[in-house]
Write a protein that holds these residues in place. Structure first.
Motif, PDB file in Angstrom:
ATOM      1  N   VAL A 218      30.264 -20.155  12.985  1.00  0.00           N
ATOM      2  CA  VAL A 218      31.325 -20.145  11.977  1.00  0.00           C
ATOM      3  C   VAL A 218      30.899 -19.313  10.777  1.00  0.00           C
ATOM      4  N   LEU A 220      32.747 -17.935   7.005  1.00  0.00           N
ATOM      5  CA  LEU A 220      33.920 -18.104   6.151  1.00  0.00           C
ATOM      6  C   LEU A 220      33.883 -17.097   4.996  1.00  0.00           C
ATOM      7  N   ASN A 231      40.692 -20.796   4.318  1.00  0.00           N
ATOM      8  CA  ASN A 231      40.173 -20.945   5.673  1.00  0.00           C
ATOM      9  C   ASN A 231      40.473 -22.332   6.240  1.00  0.00           C
ATOM     10  N   ALA A 232      40.297 -23.361   5.440  1.00  0.00           N
ATOM     11  CA  ALA A 232      40.601 -24.729   5.889  1.00  0.00           C
ATOM     12  C   ALA A 232      42.108 -24.934   6.027  1.00  0.00           C
ATOM     13  N   LEU A 275      34.574 -28.539   9.123  1.00  0.00           N
ATOM     14  CA  LEU A 275      33.717 -27.430   8.691  1.00  0.00           C
ATOM     15  C   LEU A 275      32.404 -27.958   8.114  1.00  0.00           C
ATOM     16  N   ASN A 276      32.458 -29.113   7.440  1.00  0.00           N
ATOM     17  CA  ASN A 276      31.233 -29.720   6.923  1.00  0.00           C
ATOM     18  C   ASN A 276      30.328 -30.179   8.063  1.00  0.00           C
ATOM     19  N   CYS A 278      30.172 -28.849  10.977  1.00  0.00           N
ATOM     20  CA  CYS A 278      29.573 -27.619  11.499  1.00  0.00           C
ATOM     21  C   CYS A 278      28.422 -27.161  10.610  1.00  0.00           C
ATOM     22  N   ASN A 279      28.604 -27.292   9.299  1.00  0.00           N
ATOM     23  CA  ASN A 279      27.548 -26.907   8.369  1.00  0.00           C
ATOM     24  C   ASN A 279      26.321 -27.787   8.545  1.00  0.00           C
ATOM     25  N   VAL A 284      27.289 -22.945  10.204  1.00  0.00           N
ATOM     26  CA  VAL A 284      28.044 -22.165   9.227  1.00  0.00           C
ATOM     27  C   VAL A 284      27.143 -21.129   8.555  1.00  0.00           C
ATOM     28  N   SER A 288      28.665 -17.565   3.608  1.00  0.00           N
ATOM     29  CA  SER A 288      30.111 -17.815   3.545  1.00  0.00           C
ATOM     30  C   SER A 288      30.633 -17.936   2.120  1.00  0.00           C
ATOM     31  N   VAL A 533      32.661 -28.672   1.882  1.00  0.00           N
ATOM     32  CA  VAL A 533      32.276 -28.017   3.143  1.00  0.00           C
ATOM     33  C   VAL A 533      30.773 -27.790   3.196  1.00  0.00           C
TER      34      VAL A 533
END
Length: 588
Positions: A218, A220, A231-232, A275-276, A278-279, A284, A288, A533
């Motif tokens: 990912v 961003l 993005n979100a 997304l968090n 994923c971080n 991520v 980003s 995120v």
């Protein structure tokens, strides 16, 4: 519609020639002067254009041959300064000979009241192509608040508003590097938690194979943040939500489900948490928070990114014909619980832009003919931007085969799907194909609609001759996606598509006090969203998001929310009305 009867039937059909000339003269230009047909340079003020200067190449040749004129593009996007150029030229009383701008926030009404654009009623009888999209003309008249033909909106269609307008693929959906998905064994993706785990497997595989530790699932960027973290917000469309200002509007027109994006548990919040997660898993890209769109685009092209929020990020930069023949590229992921938002065709246009004739323009009848041509099949092929990102004029790009079906020629294949460095034959104007694409950046008609002459879509990607062609990548994807030939076909087959009726809605001009409050609120929302995120844990992410709600309430968000909910309700009513109007039209 009453406006249509009053404007078209009443004025255009019954006014005498003398009255028409008088009406035209009120616009402030030289309407009554005979057009001697001589070459003319037309200043086009286009808020949609990303190029400033005289139109070049093959589109310029078409315009010169048909209308004996050239287009000089005046583009605020290039000149900079936001609305400064618009305000300066408006104050001077001459915005341009042709004007392409948005009609929102009272702008259309201001143009009419200030006599900066011309009533095209005197020329309307001959605008036979535009008349095919009468609902769009009526909408502009209604928004203008004054009888007359003041302009024609972009992205109009005569297709059903309950049918997806996106052709082969939705704009926002979960796209992944299919080649790496295949290499990790096509694992099942039931939900977002599964999706994050699959992306981790793909990232590990990509790094192992390439030896490059700067590949991230990912990546961003902040460039397009508005009222929300863009993005979100875009990713929330994977689950059927449409963001209008600070609220999320459902595709199924249930007004009770309109939700503040900042509300805990909203579709926006769910994507922030995804997304968090994923971080937390190291997926991520740490750049980003500082990179822009151009940086991200380059990384996608270089194979450094494995997930794309949109079809038009990953596919154009990785899915070259050469890569697809190797099985490499971005394809739609089989996320089982997605319900992807897609807008229906819009009979009244998209509400974002319209084209009009400036009041000081010369040879207005010729300009009216040019506008009408943009809405003809020939004009659509020459200037519309298809899902693939290109315009495709007949003969230069395609011909009819022995069965009478449109089919791309060799040049057209390259123009549609691999146009970098493509040179145009001298007979069509020469030069670079990409440099010759219409700099107006104005899509008059949705190209996924049907050409009445060929009975096929304008968009070549929907032609039977094109769908019959496959690549190694496409074949492998179809094998695991119910044999679908396109993304939309798969989503429709599996009941994972949420079509929002294609209504056109322009919010009214906003009170300055609300605009001031909105500015403070959106700054807090965007900052907190990014912090959430990039937070070190899911608990911290959730706390930041919850605290954000308290902060914006203290800033006066309740007043902003009241306005946004009213606008969302009006959008839903507009959707219901356009569906009824289209059904009534079909019944006649």
């Amino acid at each position: 519609m009453e406006i249509k009867k009053k404007v078209v039937s009443g004025l255009a059909a019954t006014l005498s020639a003398a009255m028409l000339l008088a009406t035209a003269a009120c616009g402030g230009g030289s309407d009554s002067a005979a057009d001697d047909g001589s070459f003319m340079t037309v200043d086009v003020f286009s808020s949609t254009a990303n190029y400033q200067g005289v139109q070049k190449g093959w589109f310029a040749k078409i315009v010169k041959d048909k209308f004996n004129m050239e287009l000089n593009i005046i583009a605020p996007n290039v000149a900079g300064g936001g609305d400064t150029l618009f305000d300066t030229r408006s104050t001077a009383g001459n915005l341009g000979d042709l004007v392409i701008v948005g009609m929102g926030n009272g702008r259309l009404q201001k143009l009419v009241k200030s006599k900066l654009i011309t009533d095209m009623t005197p020329y309307y009888d001959k605008m036979t192509n535009v008349k095919n999209y009468q609902a769009g003309v009526d909408y502009v008249t209604k928004q203008a608040g004054q009888d007359g033909v003041w302009g024609v909106p972009g992205n109009v269609s005569d297709e059903s508003p309950t049918k997806s307008s996106e052709g082969v693929e939705p704009a926002a959906a979960p796209y992944i590097r299919w080649d790496y998905y295949a290499k990790v064994g096509y694992p099942k993706i039931s939900n977002l938690d599964d999706f994050a785990n699959v992306l981790k497997q793909m990232q590990d595989k990509a790094r192992e194979e390439t030896g490059q530790d700067d590949i991230y699932a990912v990546s961003l960027f902040k460039d397009w943040d508005g009222e929300l973290m863009q993005n979100a917000q875009a990713a929330s469309q994977w689950y059927g939500w449409y963001a209008q200002n600070s609220v999320l509007v459902p595709s199924d027109d249930d007004a009770a489900q309109v939700t503040p994006a900042s509300q805990v548990g909203s579709g926006y919040d769910q994507m922030i948490e995804f997304l968090n997660k994923c971080n937390d898993m190291g997926l991520v890209d740490p750049e980003s928070t500082t990179q822009n769109w151009d940086n991200l685009s380059t990384k996608v092209t270089e194979g450094k990114v494995l997930m794309s929020i949109w079809s038009w990020l990953g596919k154009p930069r990785m899915n070259s014909t050469e890569n697809q023949e190797k099985g490499i590229g971005f394809m739609l992921a089989p996320l089982e619980n997605m319900k992807v938002y897609t807008p229906g065709f819009q009979p009244e246009g998209d509400g974002n832009s319209f084209i009009a004739i400036g009041s000081k323009a010369k040879n207005k009848e010729r300009l009216a003919k040019f506008i009408d041509w943009l809405y003809s099949p020939e004009g659509i092929y020459a200037s519309a931007f298809n899902s693939g990102g290109a315009a495709c004029p007949k003969d230069m790009c395609w011909t009819l085969n022995d069965k009478g079906e449109p089919e791309l020629n060799e040049f057209g294949e390259k123009a549609m799907f691999d146009s970098a460095g493509l040179q145009v034959p001298a007979e069509y104007g020469g030069g670079s194909y990409n440099d010759g694409v219409s700099a107006l950046n104005f899509k008059a008609v949705n190209a996924n609609g049907t050409d009445p002459e060929t009975k096929a879509a304008y968009n070549p990607q929907l032609w039977a001759t094109q769908l019959a062609k496959t690549t190694k990548l496409q074949e492998d994807w179809a094998k695991h996606m119910d044999g679908a030939k396109t993304d939309l076909e798969y989503l429709e087959k599996t009941d994972r598509l949420a079509v929002a009726p294609g209504a056109t809605y322009t919010p009214p001009e906003e009170d300055s006090q609300i605009s001031t409050l909105r500015s403070s609120v959106k700054t807090e929302v965007i900052n907190a969203s990014w912090q959430a995120v990039m937070a070190g844990s899911q608990d911290e992410c959730q706390k930041i998001f919850k605290d954000m709600g308290t902060q914006i309430n203290d800033l006066g968000y309740a007043q902003v929310l009241e306005v946004d909910k009213k606008n969302a309700d009006d959008l839903i009513k507009a959707r219901q009305e356009i569906v009824k109007q289209f059904a009534d039209k079909e019944d006649k």
